[in-house]
Motif scaffolding. Structure first.
Motif, PDB file in Angstrom:
ATOM      1  N   ALA A   1       6.376   4.139   6.280  1.00  0.00           N
ATOM      2  CA  ALA A   1       7.359   5.174   5.944  1.00  0.00           C
ATOM      3  C   ALA A   1       8.579   4.583   5.243  1.00  0.00           C
ATOM      4  O   ALA A   1       9.149   5.202   4.334  1.00  0.00           O
ATOM      5  N   GLN A   2       8.986   3.390   5.649  1.00  0.00           N
ATOM      6  CA  GLN A   2      10.154   2.749   5.049  1.00  0.00           C
ATOM      7  C   GLN A   2       9.964   2.514   3.557  1.00  0.00           C
ATOM      8  O   GLN A   2      10.909   2.613   2.769  1.00  0.00           O
ATOM      9  N   TYR A   3       8.726   2.241   3.144  1.00  0.00           N
ATOM     10  CA  TYR A   3       8.452   1.921   1.741  1.00  0.00           C
ATOM     11  C   TYR A   3       7.804   3.075   0.975  1.00  0.00           C
ATOM     12  O   TYR A   3       7.492   2.929  -0.206  1.00  0.00           O
ATOM     13  N   SER A   4       7.601   4.207   1.649  1.00  0.00           N
ATOM     14  CA  SER A   4       6.969   5.349   0.996  1.00  0.00           C
ATOM     15  C   SER A   4       8.020   6.257   0.378  1.00  0.00           C
ATOM     16  O   SER A   4       9.076   6.496   0.960  1.00  0.00           O
ATOM     17  N   ARG A   5       7.703   6.797  -0.785  1.00  0.00           N
ATOM     18  CA  ARG A   5       8.625   7.756  -1.410  1.00  0.00           C
ATOM     19  C   ARG A   5       8.184   9.195  -1.183  1.00  0.00           C
ATOM     20  O   ARG A   5       8.764  10.112  -1.758  1.00  0.00           O
ATOM     21  N   VAL A   6       7.153   9.383  -0.343  1.00  0.00           N
ATOM     22  CA  VAL A   6       6.702  10.728   0.029  1.00  0.00           C
ATOM     23  C   VAL A   6       6.621  10.807   1.557  1.00  0.00           C
ATOM     24  O   VAL A   6       6.627   9.785   2.245  1.00  0.00           O
TER      25      VAL A   6
ATOM     26  N   SER B   1       0.832  -1.205   0.000  1.00  0.00           N
ATOM     27  CA  SER B   1       0.000   0.000   0.000  1.00  0.00           C
ATOM     28  C   SER B   1       0.864   1.252   0.000  1.00  0.00           C
ATOM     29  O   SER B   1       0.540   2.248  -0.657  1.00  0.00           O
ATOM     30  N   ALA B   2       1.960   1.211   0.730  1.00  0.00           N
ATOM     31  CA  ALA B   2       2.850   2.376   0.795  1.00  0.00           C
ATOM     32  C   ALA B   2       3.419   2.697  -0.579  1.00  0.00           C
ATOM     33  O   ALA B   2       3.474   3.867  -0.983  1.00  0.00           O
ATOM     34  N   ARG B   3       3.866   1.683  -1.283  1.00  0.00           N
ATOM     35  CA  ARG B   3       4.436   1.912  -2.622  1.00  0.00           C
ATOM     36  C   ARG B   3       3.410   2.516  -3.561  1.00  0.00           C
ATOM     37  O   ARG B   3       3.720   3.425  -4.342  1.00  0.00           O
ATOM     38  N   VAL B   4       2.174   2.007  -3.512  1.00  0.00           N
ATOM     39  CA  VAL B   4       1.151   2.465  -4.442  1.00  0.00           C
ATOM     40  C   VAL B   4       0.668   3.876  -4.083  1.00  0.00           C
ATOM     41  O   VAL B   4       0.647   4.777  -4.929  1.00  0.00           O
ATOM     42  N   LEU B   5       0.292   4.080  -2.825  1.00  0.00           N
ATOM     43  CA  LEU B   5      -0.238   5.390  -2.430  1.00  0.00           C
ATOM     44  C   LEU B   5       0.794   6.494  -2.609  1.00  0.00           C
ATOM     45  O   LEU B   5       0.462   7.608  -3.023  1.00  0.00           O
ATOM     46  N   SER B   6       2.056   6.184  -2.295  1.00  0.00           N
ATOM     47  CA  SER B   6       3.082   7.226  -2.411  1.00  0.00           C
ATOM     48  C   SER B   6       3.443   7.525  -3.859  1.00  0.00           C
ATOM     49  O   SER B   6       4.124   8.514  -4.138  1.00  0.00           O
ATOM     50  N   SER B   7       2.984   6.689  -4.790  1.00  0.00           N
ATOM     51  CA  SER B   7       3.181   6.997  -6.208  1.00  0.00           C
ATOM     52  C   SER B   7       2.081   7.898  -6.749  1.00  0.00           C
ATOM     53  O   SER B   7       2.212   8.463  -7.837  1.00  0.00           O
TER      54      SER B   7
ATOM     55  N   ALA C   1      -0.801   0.365  15.900  1.00  0.00           N
ATOM     56  CA  ALA C   1       0.602  -0.018  16.117  1.00  0.00           C
ATOM     57  C   ALA C   1       1.549   0.996  15.476  1.00  0.00           C
ATOM     58  O   ALA C   1       1.475   1.250  14.270  1.00  0.00           O
ATOM     59  N   HIS C   2       2.455   1.536  16.279  1.00  0.00           N
ATOM     60  CA  HIS C   2       3.431   2.496  15.750  1.00  0.00           C
ATOM     61  C   HIS C   2       4.336   1.834  14.707  1.00  0.00           C
ATOM     62  O   HIS C   2       4.785   2.496  13.762  1.00  0.00           O
ATOM     63  N   GLN C   3       4.584   0.561  14.858  1.00  0.00           N
ATOM     64  CA  GLN C   3       5.423  -0.153  13.905  1.00  0.00           C
ATOM     65  C   GLN C   3       4.829  -0.116  12.501  1.00  0.00           C
ATOM     66  O   GLN C   3       5.562  -0.085  11.505  1.00  0.00           O
ATOM     67  N   ASP C   4       3.504  -0.101  12.399  1.00  0.00           N
ATOM     68  CA  ASP C   4       2.871  -0.013  11.079  1.00  0.00           C
ATOM     69  C   ASP C   4       3.235   1.307  10.397  1.00  0.00           C
ATOM     70  O   ASP C   4       3.458   1.350   9.175  1.00  0.00           O
ATOM     71  N   LEU C   5       3.284   2.390  11.166  1.00  0.00           N
ATOM     72  CA  LEU C   5       3.707   3.680  10.617  1.00  0.00           C
ATOM     73  C   LEU C   5       5.142   3.611  10.109  1.00  0.00           C
ATOM     74  O   LEU C   5       5.449   4.110   9.015  1.00  0.00           O
ATOM     75  N   GLU C   6       6.009   3.009  10.903  1.00  0.00           N
ATOM     76  CA  GLU C   6       7.416   2.928  10.519  1.00  0.00           C
ATOM     77  C   GLU C   6       7.596   2.080   9.269  1.00  0.00           C
ATOM     78  O   GLU C   6       8.408   2.408   8.399  1.00  0.00           O
ATOM     79  N   THR C   7       6.832   0.995   9.164  1.00  0.00           N
ATOM     80  CA  THR C   7       6.904   0.157   7.971  1.00  0.00           C
ATOM     81  C   THR C   7       6.414   0.915   6.752  1.00  0.00           C
ATOM     82  O   THR C   7       7.041   0.883   5.681  1.00  0.00           O
TER      83      THR C   7
END
Length: 301
Positions: free
Chosen positions: A115-120, A90-96, A107-113
């Protein structure tokens, strides 16, 4: 170019945080003067809500519109995240497709995950660990009413929850002393306490925490996801209700804040919300302006 995220107050320097709250004051003034300021034309903020919200949704959505951009509201029913799509996908797609993503989740870990895969840029709109956007508004509110909070004494009365954890980070970043009053077993996260060292003290006595304080804060006793504990918490936290009489033990310049929604008759009584020392309504409004400063900081050229 490295993408800047805002998952906690520690993602910015002290100077950047002070600049953000001062910028929030400036943007508020422009808005009150009716000045049109739209640096984010054609920019889009995706807003993922796994936890319900009034202030977070309205402030981010209105803020993006006022800055000339747009915001898209996404609930678990509206996305494949709610049907088990991996966060990184989802991060890859939404950030595109979007220029930034705000997430309000458990879960805060979900945010960190994400962010790790987001380009924005990814913004923490609240997690079970932290609520940094609220602290920007709180610090802006204190600045407007009393000036710099550096060197002041702040009291937290109640549950050692995500707001309390974030106040611990704020004590580090904005250079104030924090006293936390909570029942045994409801302390803030030890990792945050260790990070702050002797800047933060924990006590069982709310009057000891409030004595001479320049700012007093509280929050609900049972946060989202803790509803099954509500009755047990009511008994444990009863001595921690903030009242005008409790504020009388604080410094004469004290301000009272609550991030809302408030459960009147539990962590606060009715009188405290309308007490002249209370700035809860200004604090809520400042979510709009502090977050506009944040989004401008992350997105404006």
């Amino acid at each position: 170019m490295t993408v800047r995220h805002f998952l906690s107050l520690m993602d910015c320097s002290q100077a950047e945080l002070i600049g953000l709250i001062k910028r929030g004051v400036e943007l508020k003034s422009l808005h009150q003067q009716g000045v049109i300021y739209e640096p984010l034309k054609n920019r889009v903020l995706a807003m993922i809500f796994e936890k319900a919200s009034t202030r977070t949704r309205v402030s981010f959505e209105a803020g993006m519109i006022q800055l000339g951009g747009q915001a898209i509201f996404l609930s678990p029913r509206d996305t494949q995240l709610g049907r088990g799509e991996p966060i990184e996908d989802s991060a890859r797609v939404l950030s595109s497709m979007c220029d930034a993503v705000m997430i309000r989740t458990f879960a805060h870990q979900d945010l960190e995950t994400f962010a790790q895969y987001s380009r924005v840029p990814v913004i923490n709109g609240l997690s079970d660990d932290l609520h940094p956007c609220q602290l920007l508004a709180d610090m802006q509110t204190y600045l407007e009413h009393r000036g710099s909070i550096q060197g002041k004494t702040v009291a937290w009365v109640g549950d050692g929850n995500n707001m309390c954890n974030t106040f611990i980070q704020a004590a580090i970043q904005f250079d104030f002393n924090l006293r936390v009053a909570c029942p045994e077993g409801y302390e803030p996260d030890k990792a945050f306490l260790d990070q702050a060292g002797d800047r933060v003290t924990v006590t069982r006595d709310p009057l000891e925490a409030v004595a001479g304080a320049h700012l007093v804060n509280t929050d609900v006793w049972a946060s989202m996801g803790q509803e099954d504990e509500a009755q047990a918490r009511l008994k444990r936290f009863a001595p921690y209700q903030v009242t005008p009489a409790m504020l009388d033990h604080a410094d004469e310049s004290v301000l009272f804040m609550h991030c809302l929604p408030a459960h009147r008759g539990e962590e606060v009584n009715d009188q405290i919300m309308e007490d002249p020392r209370s700035v809860v309504w200004q604090q809520a409004e400042n979510r709009l302006h502090a977050q506009k400063a944040l989004v401008e900081f992350l997105l404006a050229d």
